[in-house]
Scaffold this motif. Structure first.
Motif, PDB file in Angstrom:
ATOM      1  N   VAL A 131      -0.285  -7.971   0.665  1.00 51.36           N
ATOM      2  CA  VAL A 131      -0.514  -6.904   1.634  1.00 51.36           C
ATOM      3  C   VAL A 131      -0.997  -7.494   2.957  1.00 51.36           C
ATOM      4  CG1 VAL A 131      -2.006  -4.942   2.203  1.00 51.36           C
ATOM      5  CG2 VAL A 131      -0.914  -5.083  -0.053  1.00 51.36           C
ATOM      6  N   HIS A 132      -1.886  -8.480   2.877  1.00 51.36           N
ATOM      7  CA  HIS A 132      -2.420  -9.104   4.090  1.00 51.36           C
ATOM      8  C   HIS A 132      -1.301  -9.716   4.927  1.00 51.36           C
ATOM      9  CE1 HIS A 132      -5.083 -11.364   6.735  1.00 51.36           C
ATOM     10  NE2 HIS A 132      -4.311 -12.414   6.518  1.00 51.36           N
ATOM     11  N   ASP A 133      -0.419 -10.496   4.290  1.00 45.54           N
ATOM     12  CA  ASP A 133       0.659 -11.157   5.029  1.00 45.54           C
ATOM     13  C   ASP A 133       1.642 -10.137   5.591  1.00 45.54           C
ATOM     14  OD1 ASP A 133      -0.463 -13.575   4.470  1.00 45.54           O
ATOM     15  OD2 ASP A 133       0.889 -14.077   2.828  1.00 45.54           O
ATOM     16  N   PHE A 169       3.400   0.668  -5.014  1.00 46.43           N
ATOM     17  CA  PHE A 169       2.401   1.274  -4.136  1.00 46.43           C
ATOM     18  C   PHE A 169       2.659   2.771  -3.911  1.00 46.43           C
ATOM     19  CE2 PHE A 169       2.271  -3.239  -2.866  1.00 46.43           C
ATOM     20  CZ  PHE A 169       0.908  -3.479  -2.943  1.00 46.43           C
ATOM     21  N   ASP A 170       3.502   3.389  -4.749  1.00 48.24           N
ATOM     22  CA  ASP A 170       3.871   4.785  -4.548  1.00 48.24           C
ATOM     23  C   ASP A 170       2.660   5.719  -4.509  1.00 48.24           C
ATOM     24  OD1 ASP A 170       6.519   4.234  -4.274  1.00 48.24           O
ATOM     25  OD2 ASP A 170       7.115   4.893  -6.277  1.00 48.24           O
ATOM     26  N   ASN A 171       1.720   5.514  -5.434  1.00 48.82           N
ATOM     27  CA  ASN A 171       0.565   6.416  -5.512  1.00 48.82           C
ATOM     28  C   ASN A 171      -0.276   6.384  -4.230  1.00 48.82           C
ATOM     29  OD1 ASN A 171       1.243   7.292  -8.081  1.00 48.82           O
ATOM     30  ND2 ASN A 171      -0.004   5.728  -9.103  1.00 48.82           N
ATOM     31  N   ILE A 172      -0.632   5.167  -3.801  1.00 46.38           N
ATOM     32  CA  ILE A 172      -1.484   5.054  -2.613  1.00 46.38           C
ATOM     33  C   ILE A 172      -0.705   5.445  -1.354  1.00 46.38           C
ATOM     34  CG2 ILE A 172      -0.954   2.633  -2.127  1.00 46.38           C
ATOM     35  CD1 ILE A 172      -4.377   4.407  -1.825  1.00 46.38           C
ATOM     36  N   THR A 173       0.609   5.258  -1.376  1.00 42.79           N
ATOM     37  CA  THR A 173       1.433   5.670  -0.235  1.00 42.79           C
ATOM     38  C   THR A 173       1.337   7.177  -0.025  1.00 42.79           C
ATOM     39  OG1 THR A 173       2.993   3.840  -0.484  1.00 42.79           O
ATOM     40  CG2 THR A 173       3.778   5.783   0.686  1.00 42.79           C
ATOM     41  N   ASN A 174       1.414   7.931  -1.128  1.00 41.88           N
ATOM     42  CA  ASN A 174       1.304   9.384  -1.029  1.00 41.88           C
ATOM     43  C   ASN A 174      -0.076   9.809  -0.542  1.00 41.88           C
ATOM     44  OD1 ASN A 174       3.925  10.011  -1.889  1.00 41.88           O
ATOM     45  ND2 ASN A 174       3.350   9.823  -4.043  1.00 41.88           N
ATOM     46  N   PHE A 185      -3.813   2.377  11.448  1.00 43.06           N
ATOM     47  CA  PHE A 185      -3.210   1.206  10.813  1.00 43.06           C
ATOM     48  C   PHE A 185      -4.262   0.406  10.046  1.00 43.06           C
ATOM     49  CE2 PHE A 185      -1.843  -3.252  10.764  1.00 43.06           C
ATOM     50  CZ  PHE A 185      -0.580  -3.140  10.223  1.00 43.06           C
ATOM     51  N   ASP A 186      -5.432   0.220  10.645  1.00 42.98           N
ATOM     52  CA  ASP A 186      -6.492  -0.552   9.987  1.00 42.98           C
ATOM     53  C   ASP A 186      -6.977   0.138   8.714  1.00 42.98           C
ATOM     54  OD1 ASP A 186      -6.409  -2.566  11.865  1.00 42.98           O
ATOM     55  OD2 ASP A 186      -8.015  -1.729  13.096  1.00 42.98           O
ATOM     56  N   ASP A 187      -7.089   1.473   8.747  1.00 41.43           N
ATOM     57  CA  ASP A 187      -7.511   2.211   7.556  1.00 41.43           C
ATOM     58  C   ASP A 187      -6.466   2.099   6.448  1.00 41.43           C
ATOM     59  OD1 ASP A 187      -9.864   3.005   8.706  1.00 41.43           O
ATOM     60  OD2 ASP A 187      -9.118   4.965   9.352  1.00 41.43           O
ATOM     61  N   ALA A 188      -5.204   2.255   6.816  1.00 37.94           N
ATOM     62  CA  ALA A 188      -4.128   2.156   5.840  1.00 37.94           C
ATOM     63  C   ALA A 188      -4.089   0.761   5.218  1.00 37.94           C
ATOM     64  CB  ALA A 188      -2.788   2.488   6.494  1.00 37.94           C
ATOM     65  N   LYS A 189      -4.271  -0.248   6.049  1.00 41.24           N
ATOM     66  CA  LYS A 189      -4.300  -1.621   5.543  1.00 41.24           C
ATOM     67  C   LYS A 189      -5.429  -1.802   4.549  1.00 41.24           C
ATOM     68  CE  LYS A 189      -5.051  -6.400   7.057  1.00 41.24           C
ATOM     69  NZ  LYS A 189      -5.286  -7.300   8.220  1.00 41.24           N
ATOM     70  N   SER A 190      -6.607  -1.275   4.863  1.00 40.81           N
ATOM     71  CA  SER A 190      -7.760  -1.395   3.970  1.00 40.81           C
ATOM     72  C   SER A 190      -7.497  -0.711   2.631  1.00 40.81           C
ATOM     73  CB  SER A 190      -8.990  -0.784   4.637  1.00 40.81           C
ATOM     74  OG  SER A 190     -10.110  -0.859   3.796  1.00 40.81           O
ATOM     75  N   MET A 191      -6.884   0.467   2.668  1.00 40.50           N
ATOM     76  CA  MET A 191      -6.580   1.189   1.429  1.00 40.50           C
ATOM     77  C   MET A 191      -5.554   0.433   0.587  1.00 40.50           C
ATOM     78  SD  MET A 191      -6.448   5.049   3.046  1.00 40.50           S
ATOM     79  CE  MET A 191      -6.158   5.897   1.488  1.00 40.50           C
ATOM     80  N   LEU A 192      -4.589  -0.167   1.243  1.00 41.36           N
ATOM     81  CA  LEU A 192      -3.578  -0.939   0.522  1.00 41.36           C
ATOM     82  C   LEU A 192      -4.169  -2.204  -0.100  1.00 41.36           C
ATOM     83  CD1 LEU A 192      -0.553  -0.604   2.973  1.00 41.36           C
ATOM     84  CD2 LEU A 192      -0.679   0.288   0.640  1.00 41.36           C
ATOM     85  N   LEU A 193      -5.081  -2.847   0.610  1.00 43.05           N
ATOM     86  CA  LEU A 193      -5.730  -4.043   0.065  1.00 43.05           C
ATOM     87  C   LEU A 193      -6.527  -3.690  -1.189  1.00 43.05           C
ATOM     88  CD1 LEU A 193      -6.953  -5.770   3.355  1.00 43.05           C
ATOM     89  CD2 LEU A 193      -5.259  -6.670   1.759  1.00 43.05           C
ATOM     90  N   ASN A 194      -7.220  -2.570  -1.152  1.00 46.15           N
ATOM     91  CA  ASN A 194      -7.984  -2.128  -2.323  1.00 46.15           C
ATOM     92  C   ASN A 194      -7.055  -1.796  -3.485  1.00 46.15           C
ATOM     93  OD1 ASN A 194     -10.499  -2.376  -1.102  1.00 46.15           O
ATOM     94  ND2 ASN A 194     -10.459  -0.297  -0.296  1.00 46.15           N
ATOM     95  N   GLU A 195      -5.923  -1.166  -3.181  1.00 48.28           N
ATOM     96  CA  GLU A 195      -4.957  -0.839  -4.225  1.00 48.28           C
ATOM     97  C   GLU A 195      -4.359  -2.112  -4.819  1.00 48.28           C
ATOM     98  OE1 GLU A 195      -2.388   1.657  -6.629  1.00 48.28           O
ATOM     99  OE2 GLU A 195      -4.411   1.710  -5.767  1.00 48.28           O
ATOM    100  N   GLU A 196      -4.099  -3.092  -3.981  1.00 46.33           N
ATOM    101  CA  GLU A 196      -3.571  -4.368  -4.456  1.00 46.33           C
ATOM    102  C   GLU A 196      -4.552  -5.030  -5.419  1.00 46.33           C
ATOM    103  OE1 GLU A 196      -1.252  -7.930  -2.235  1.00 46.33           O
ATOM    104  OE2 GLU A 196      -3.322  -7.643  -1.575  1.00 46.33           O
TER     105      GLU A 196
END
Length: 232
Positions: A131-133, A169-174, A185-196
């Protein structure tokens, strides 16, 4: 009268890269940043007139003017990549001529490069990247577009980010899509990192459970085999 005026101090600059820590490069799309640094440096040394064309030599024997202009020309050539140097270099002329040639090269290709980068941004997918990259790639392209005067709205960048994710990532995407107010963008990135991180923990737990189950099956199977070979 100033003992050591800016114009005289300019001749003490032996390496312009210590003052302008950027090399102008088509691929880096860093023209705006380079231009700002170069103009600021010339202003500080009182030689800006050699770029804007507001000063001309009194005559062909105006040695001080030609020396200053030659110095600015060296500064310009010293901050270009080799391909850009080759396409810009011409014998003769003054610093203003070089400056205009550089600006023209970047202005002519600006629109085409912005269109290509926007396409890259829309079609970038996470693939096997972290997700970071993935987020770093999107942010870098977005920054390049900003340098080309084609900034991407944060909301649009978030949508590009979500569109390039895969099904895990379907669940967190919804969740992100329906969050109110809409995620930055920063919030979405943070949520995706946690999901990862959560998915990695889940996979690790699943693998541990599978190994434990396999060991149990193997033990039972071995005990049964030993029981079968025991003499009655």
């Amino acid at each position: 009268m100033e003992a050591n005026p800016p114009r005289e101090r300019a001749f003490g600059v032996t390496n312009i890269k210590t003052h302008i820590p950027l090399i102008l490069d088509f691929d880096d799309h860093n023209f705006d940043a380079w231009r700002e640094l170069f103009l600021t440096r010339c202003l500080a040394f009182d030689v800006l007139e050699h770029l804007d064309g507001s000063s001309l030599p009194d005559d062909v024997n105006d040695a001080p003017w030609f020396k200053r202009d030659g110095l600015v020309k060296l500064w310009l050539y010293g901050t270009l990549t080799q391909p850009l140097f080759r396409s810009t270099f011409k014998t003769g002329g003054n610093a203003r001529d070089i400056w205009v040639r550089i600006e023209n090269q970047f202005q002519i290709n600006k629109e085409a490069r912005a269109i290509q980068l926007d396409h890259d941004l829309q079609t970038t997918e996470i693939g096997d990247r972290s997700v970071h990259d993935y987020c770093q790639t999107l942010k870098s392209i977005s920054d390049l577009l900003s340098n080309l005067d084609a900034p991407v709205p944060d909301r649009t960048l978030v949508m590009y980010l979500l569109n390039g994710l895969n099904e895990k990532f379907d669940n967190i995407t919804n969740v992100i899509k329906h969050k109110e107010p809409f995620s930055t963008f920063d919030d979405a990135k943070s949520m995706l990192l946690n999901e990862e991180k959560r998915l990695k923990r889940y996979q690790k737990t699943l693998a541990t459970t599978d190994n434990a189950s396999s060991s149990t099956v193997l033990t039972v199977s071995t005990e049964k085999t030993e029981a079968e070979v025991q003499p009655r």
